[in-house]
Design a protein around this motif. Structure first.
Motif, PDB file in Angstrom:
ATOM      1  N   ASP B  11      35.705 -11.894  15.561  1.00 33.41           N
ATOM      2  CA  ASP B  11      35.306 -12.670  14.391  1.00 33.41           C
ATOM      3  C   ASP B  11      36.104 -13.959  14.343  1.00 33.41           C
ATOM      4  OD1 ASP B  11      34.521 -13.581  11.911  1.00 33.41           O
ATOM      5  OD2 ASP B  11      35.978 -12.319  10.859  1.00 33.41           O
ATOM      6  N   PRO B  13      35.572 -18.595  14.442  1.00 34.41           N
ATOM      7  CA  PRO B  13      34.608 -19.692  14.445  1.00 34.41           C
ATOM      8  C   PRO B  13      34.157 -20.020  15.867  1.00 34.41           C
ATOM      9  CG  PRO B  13      36.487 -20.235  13.043  1.00 34.41           C
ATOM     10  CD  PRO B  13      36.834 -18.969  13.763  1.00 34.41           C
ATOM     11  N   GLY B  14      32.874 -20.293  16.032  1.00 34.93           N
ATOM     12  CA  GLY B  14      32.381 -20.779  17.320  1.00 34.93           C
ATOM     13  C   GLY B  14      31.728 -19.727  18.194  1.00 34.93           C
ATOM     14  N   LEU B  16      29.367 -17.434  17.447  1.00 38.81           N
ATOM     15  CA  LEU B  16      27.911 -17.445  17.278  1.00 38.81           C
ATOM     16  C   LEU B  16      27.294 -18.668  17.950  1.00 38.81           C
ATOM     17  CD1 LEU B  16      25.376 -16.159  15.960  1.00 38.81           C
ATOM     18  CD2 LEU B  16      25.792 -17.638  13.996  1.00 38.81           C
ATOM     19  N   GLY B  17      27.944 -19.816  17.794  1.00 38.21           N
ATOM     20  CA  GLY B  17      27.456 -21.056  18.413  1.00 38.21           C
ATOM     21  C   GLY B  17      27.380 -20.924  19.920  1.00 38.21           C
ATOM     22  N   THR B  20      24.372 -18.536  20.753  1.00 38.27           N
ATOM     23  CA  THR B  20      23.039 -19.116  20.529  1.00 38.27           C
ATOM     24  C   THR B  20      22.786 -20.294  21.479  1.00 38.27           C
ATOM     25  OG1 THR B  20      23.879 -20.455  18.692  1.00 38.27           O
ATOM     26  CG2 THR B  20      22.878 -18.359  18.134  1.00 38.27           C
ATOM     27  N   SER B  21      23.829 -21.053  21.798  1.00 38.10           N
ATOM     28  CA  SER B  21      23.641 -22.158  22.744  1.00 38.10           C
ATOM     29  C   SER B  21      23.284 -21.622  24.125  1.00 38.10           C
ATOM     30  CB  SER B  21      24.911 -23.006  22.845  1.00 38.10           C
ATOM     31  OG  SER B  21      25.225 -23.552  21.602  1.00 38.10           O
ATOM     32  N   ALA B  24      19.683 -20.577  24.016  1.00 38.80           N
ATOM     33  CA  ALA B  24      18.791 -21.739  23.967  1.00 38.80           C
ATOM     34  C   ALA B  24      18.614 -22.346  25.360  1.00 38.80           C
ATOM     35  CB  ALA B  24      19.343 -22.781  22.998  1.00 38.80           C
ATOM     36  N   ILE B  30      15.134 -17.862  19.418  1.00 35.42           N
ATOM     37  CA  ILE B  30      15.764 -16.915  18.504  1.00 35.42           C
ATOM     38  C   ILE B  30      14.924 -16.874  17.239  1.00 35.42           C
ATOM     39  CG2 ILE B  30      17.800 -16.440  17.099  1.00 35.42           C
ATOM     40  CD1 ILE B  30      19.451 -17.874  19.242  1.00 35.42           C
ATOM     41  N   THR B  33      18.434 -13.932  13.339  1.00 38.13           N
ATOM     42  CA  THR B  33      19.841 -13.646  13.647  1.00 38.13           C
ATOM     43  C   THR B  33      20.524 -13.215  12.383  1.00 38.13           C
ATOM     44  OG1 THR B  33      19.800 -15.707  14.873  1.00 38.13           O
ATOM     45  CG2 THR B  33      21.887 -14.554  14.782  1.00 38.13           C
ATOM     46  N   GLN B  34      21.463 -12.349  12.527  1.00 38.11           N
ATOM     47  CA  GLN B  34      22.219 -11.901  11.373  1.00 38.11           C
ATOM     48  C   GLN B  34      23.631 -11.625  11.884  1.00 38.11           C
ATOM     49  OE1 GLN B  34      20.226  -8.835   8.615  1.00 38.11           O
ATOM     50  NE2 GLN B  34      21.811  -7.783   9.724  1.00 38.11           N
ATOM     51  N   VAL B  35      24.589 -12.227  11.232  1.00 32.21           N
ATOM     52  CA  VAL B  35      25.977 -12.008  11.627  1.00 32.21           C
ATOM     53  C   VAL B  35      26.715 -11.512  10.412  1.00 32.21           C
ATOM     54  CG1 VAL B  35      28.064 -13.051  12.579  1.00 32.21           C
ATOM     55  CG2 VAL B  35      25.849 -14.036  13.098  1.00 32.21           C
ATOM     56  N   TYR B  36      27.479 -10.452  10.560  1.00 27.57           N
ATOM     57  CA  TYR B  36      28.341 -10.129   9.432  1.00 27.57           C
ATOM     58  C   TYR B  36      29.621  -9.461   9.896  1.00 27.57           C
ATOM     59  CZ  TYR B  36      26.441  -5.409   9.657  1.00 27.57           C
ATOM     60  OH  TYR B  36      26.060  -4.176  10.064  1.00 27.57           O
ATOM     61  N   SER B  44      29.701  -8.425  13.807  1.00 27.74           N
ATOM     62  CA  SER B  44      28.536  -7.771  14.359  1.00 27.74           C
ATOM     63  C   SER B  44      27.371  -8.750  14.292  1.00 27.74           C
ATOM     64  CB  SER B  44      28.260  -6.524  13.525  1.00 27.74           C
ATOM     65  OG  SER B  44      27.142  -5.854  14.006  1.00 27.74           O
ATOM     66  N   TYR B  46      23.371  -9.333  15.089  1.00 28.75           N
ATOM     67  CA  TYR B  46      22.070  -8.782  15.444  1.00 28.75           C
ATOM     68  C   TYR B  46      21.162  -9.970  15.710  1.00 28.75           C
ATOM     69  CZ  TYR B  46      17.419  -6.887  14.846  1.00 28.75           C
ATOM     70  OH  TYR B  46      16.106  -6.564  15.040  1.00 28.75           O
TER      71      TYR B  46
END
Lengths: 216, 216
Positions: B11, B13-14, B16-17, B20-21, B24, B30, B33-36, B44, B46
């Motif tokens: 957990d 910063p960065g 998820l980026g 997803t990058s 892409a 996509i 997306t769900q992040v928690y 986590s 999804y």
């Protein structure tokens, strides 16, 4: 403090990556993101941010991407939907547990709580195992109520998994099968089970599920 | 074809980026997306992907990031939870609409449909306006049922918004106030309203909400 943004943008690969990378550079934590395609062909992104110093700067920054049409601040999912109770099993029992849970949630929500009651009538060992596993991927779930007449087998594995991995409490109706032995609380009356699910998570109630050792 | 992945990662910063990058660049879309954050301090994620040529390559690629602990393929949210009906309003009515909807959803789900019934007992013009607006940020919602005795004012604006922007159908109980005039269907009996909400979206049912012009 947590902020939420609704972003409408072009639906094409890379847009989410651009937005999340930009946010990461600001050293802000993304605690929840949800992207989905709208009927109009655009993508709608909902994003929750923590550790924000200047939300206006972030809104301005995201708005400047050429793929982004609109950035709006919104209440967080937690502000609106709050804690979630999930009820799954056969329709007859699920509807009765829901009756108890909704009626009790109403009593707490009217005093400022936010508790949602979400249900899926679904039966069969394989379906239930898959569904219980998937509860782990849902945000804000506090309690799962198993509302059926007969549950065992692989369902037990999925219960162990969501209890251990996600800290979700499990209430089971008093039913046939091994599921009962792995629940945090077993209740015979479905309406009561719904009421107790809500009581166990409401800040406006005093009930500690861990202190009940009996089958009700 | 749509694929879903569950990714456990650090957990920070960065992350998820980065993910997803990477996706892409593979020219994969996509769609959700769900992040928690998990109780154990990890994140986590999804993620649902469309337009995938080689899912194993993508799983391998994501697994290689140093921040990622585990990548698992999973059923999609739609496979598990399916279409959603949202019921909001006062506890007495919400619980009766839910009774009808859950019982009817059970009849369709047992034949292979996936229909969830999600509820929030909440009252007050401001609360309801905010909640109805927020329905637009939820994925897979097909029908909203307004279950109360009195709704009007700014609630009407939020109804217009989610009908136009998100194509969500609105069923209202026969109640006092102007909300009734903006619903796709008005039903007096709450159990019936729940049943019809499900019938209107089940592939296993034949009911076109647009063809009913009367108050039931």
């Amino acid at each position: 403090m947590t902020f939420a943004l609704n972003i409408r943008a072009m639906d094409k690969p890379g847009v989410l990556g651009k937005i999340t990378s930009y946010i990461a550079k600001k050293n802000v934590n993304i605690i929840f993101t949800q992207v989905y395609n709208q009927p109009d062909g655009n993508a709608s992104t909902y994003i929750e941010l923590e550790n924000v110093e200047d939300i206006d700067e972030i809104i301005k920054g995201i708005s400047e991407f050429s793929e982004v049409f609109e950035v709006m601040q919104s209440p967080t999912m937690n502000d609106v939907w709050g804690k979630r109770i999930i009820i799954i099993g056969g329709g007859a029992q699920v509807s009765q547990v829901a009756l108890g849970a909704i009626t009790e949630a109403d009593r707490h929500n009217i005093r400022g709580e936010h508790i949602s009651v979400d249900t899926l009538p679904i039966v069969g060992e394989e379906n239930l195992t898959q569904t219980i596993r998937a509860v782990g991927s849902l945000p804000r779930v506090k309690v799962l109520v198993l509302a059926g007449s007969l549950m065992g087998g692989t369902i037990v594995d999925s219960i162990k998994e969501i209890k251990e991995k996600y800290g979700i409490k499990v209430i089971s109706l008093n039913m046939v099968g091994s599921v009962r032995d792995h629940a945090d609380l077993v209740v015979t009356d479905p309406v009561q089970a719904g009421v107790m699910a809500v009581m166990s998570i409401a800040n406006t109630a005093q009930f500690d599920i861990g202190r009940v050792k009996e089958v009700l």
